[in-house]
Design a protein around this motif. Structure first.
Motif, PDB file in Angstrom:
ATOM      1  N   ILE A   1      -4.447  -8.524  -3.205  1.00  0.00           N
ATOM      2  CA  ILE A   1      -4.154  -8.788  -1.798  1.00  0.00           C
ATOM      3  C   ILE A   1      -3.229  -7.673  -1.355  1.00  0.00           C
ATOM      4  O   ILE A   1      -2.124  -7.529  -1.876  1.00  0.00           O
ATOM      5  CB  ILE A   1      -3.495 -10.168  -1.622  1.00  0.00           C
ATOM      6  N   PHE A   2      -3.706  -6.861  -0.434  1.00  0.00           N
ATOM      7  CA  PHE A   2      -2.921  -5.734   0.054  1.00  0.00           C
ATOM      8  C   PHE A   2      -2.026  -6.167   1.202  1.00  0.00           C
ATOM      9  O   PHE A   2      -2.445  -6.930   2.072  1.00  0.00           O
ATOM     10  CB  PHE A   2      -3.830  -4.598   0.532  1.00  0.00           C
ATOM     11  N   ILE A   3      -0.789  -5.630   1.192  1.00  0.00           N
ATOM     12  CA  ILE A   3       0.140  -5.840   2.305  1.00  0.00           C
ATOM     13  C   ILE A   3       0.711  -4.480   2.703  1.00  0.00           C
ATOM     14  O   ILE A   3       0.806  -3.573   1.868  1.00  0.00           O
ATOM     15  CB  ILE A   3       1.274  -6.825   1.946  1.00  0.00           C
TER      16      ILE A   3
ATOM     17  N   SER B   1       0.723   5.015  -4.725  1.00  0.00           N
ATOM     18  CA  SER B   1       0.493   4.037  -3.664  1.00  0.00           C
ATOM     19  C   SER B   1      -0.252   2.835  -4.245  1.00  0.00           C
ATOM     20  O   SER B   1      -0.739   2.867  -5.386  1.00  0.00           O
ATOM     21  CB  SER B   1      -0.344   4.654  -2.544  1.00  0.00           C
ATOM     22  N   GLY B   2      -0.372   1.806  -3.447  1.00  0.00           N
ATOM     23  CA  GLY B   2      -1.163   0.651  -3.867  1.00  0.00           C
ATOM     24  C   GLY B   2      -2.602   1.025  -4.142  1.00  0.00           C
ATOM     25  O   GLY B   2      -3.219   0.528  -5.089  1.00  0.00           O
ATOM     26  N   PHE B   3      -3.155   1.909  -3.326  1.00  0.00           N
ATOM     27  CA  PHE B   3      -4.527   2.364  -3.559  1.00  0.00           C
ATOM     28  C   PHE B   3      -4.630   3.166  -4.851  1.00  0.00           C
ATOM     29  O   PHE B   3      -5.601   3.037  -5.597  1.00  0.00           O
ATOM     30  CB  PHE B   3      -5.027   3.202  -2.380  1.00  0.00           C
TER      31      PHE B   3
ATOM     32  N   PRO C   1      -7.735   3.300   9.275  1.00  0.00           N
ATOM     33  CA  PRO C   1      -8.237   3.751   7.968  1.00  0.00           C
ATOM     34  C   PRO C   1      -7.672   2.933   6.797  1.00  0.00           C
ATOM     35  O   PRO C   1      -8.393   2.609   5.852  1.00  0.00           O
ATOM     36  CB  PRO C   1      -7.775   5.210   7.878  1.00  0.00           C
ATOM     37  N   THR C   2      -6.385   2.583   6.865  1.00  0.00           N
ATOM     38  CA  THR C   2      -5.769   1.781   5.811  1.00  0.00           C
ATOM     39  C   THR C   2      -6.403   0.398   5.763  1.00  0.00           C
ATOM     40  O   THR C   2      -6.757  -0.115   4.694  1.00  0.00           O
ATOM     41  CB  THR C   2      -4.252   1.646   6.050  1.00  0.00           C
ATOM     42  N   ARG C   3      -6.560  -0.199   6.913  1.00  0.00           N
ATOM     43  CA  ARG C   3      -7.162  -1.528   7.027  1.00  0.00           C
ATOM     44  C   ARG C   3      -8.578  -1.539   6.437  1.00  0.00           C
ATOM     45  O   ARG C   3      -8.931  -2.410   5.652  1.00  0.00           O
ATOM     46  CB  ARG C   3      -7.181  -1.927   8.511  1.00  0.00           C
ATOM     47  N   GLU C   4      -9.369  -0.544   6.789  1.00  0.00           N
ATOM     48  CA  GLU C   4     -10.747  -0.470   6.310  1.00  0.00           C
ATOM     49  C   GLU C   4     -10.799  -0.313   4.789  1.00  0.00           C
ATOM     50  O   GLU C   4     -11.554  -1.002   4.101  1.00  0.00           O
ATOM     51  CB  GLU C   4     -11.473   0.700   6.982  1.00  0.00           C
TER      52      GLU C   4
ATOM     53  N   ILE D   1       0.826  -1.208   0.000  1.00  0.00           N
ATOM     54  CA  ILE D   1       0.000   0.000   0.000  1.00  0.00           C
ATOM     55  C   ILE D   1       0.857   1.253   0.000  1.00  0.00           C
ATOM     56  O   ILE D   1       0.646   2.153  -0.809  1.00  0.00           O
ATOM     57  CB  ILE D   1      -0.956  -0.005   1.213  1.00  0.00           C
ATOM     58  N   HIS D   2       1.814   1.330   0.897  1.00  0.00           N
ATOM     59  CA  HIS D   2       2.598   2.559   1.084  1.00  0.00           C
ATOM     60  C   HIS D   2       3.918   2.463   0.330  1.00  0.00           C
ATOM     61  O   HIS D   2       4.840   1.773   0.768  1.00  0.00           O
ATOM     62  CB  HIS D   2       2.830   2.807   2.570  1.00  0.00           C
TER      63      HIS D   2
END
Length: 135
Positions: A93-95, A78-80, A102-105, A72-73
């Motif tokens: 699949i995010f890592i 970013s991954g998002f 907030p990132t988790r959600e 993600i970061h």
């Protein structure tokens, strides 16, 4: 095949041979890329690694990837950001090493799975199996 305790613990028993699904890994940490490549190739997957979202967009046809393991970061996109730019639906699949609510959600809403580093290798393999439809 030990991938290194800093990222995850490898399962005791080797995984069965998978079909040659192509897993893309995008992370700005070369050690993470190498460890995940070893794990996933050892589990029978074809693997393509990228050090940034920009590298992936510039080098790869997303249609060749069956599942993304995406940090993600990262510097730059970013991954998002990458997820928003993809026009194809690729299971993601995010890592991340930066776990917060907030990132988790956000990751759980847009991805098949979310794992804060370090994570269990078997959990990642199971999430990839789920992303590929139980293959």
């Amino acid at each position: 095949m030990e991938a290194g305790p800093a990222l995850f613990r490898h399962p005791e028993a080797g995984a069965g041979q998978r079909n040659r699904a192509v897993i893309g890994i995008i992370d700005d940490d070369a050690l993470v890329l190498r460890a995940l490549r070893r794990l996933l190739e050892g589990a029978g997957f074809a693997v393509k690694t990228f050090g940034s979202a920009e590298e992936f967009l510039g080098r790869e046809n997303p249609e060749t990837i069956n599942c993304l393991v995406l940090d993600i970061h990262m510097p730059g996109l970013s991954g998002f950001d990458l997820q928003e730019r993809l026009t194809l639906l690729i299971p993601i699949i995010f890592i991340t090493a930066n776990d917060d609510a907030p990132t988790r959600e956000r990751a759980r809403k847009g991805g098949v799975a979310y794992f804060p580093k370090p994570f269990e290798a078997q959990s990642l393999l199971e999430a990839i199996g789920k992303a590929l439809g139980g293959q």
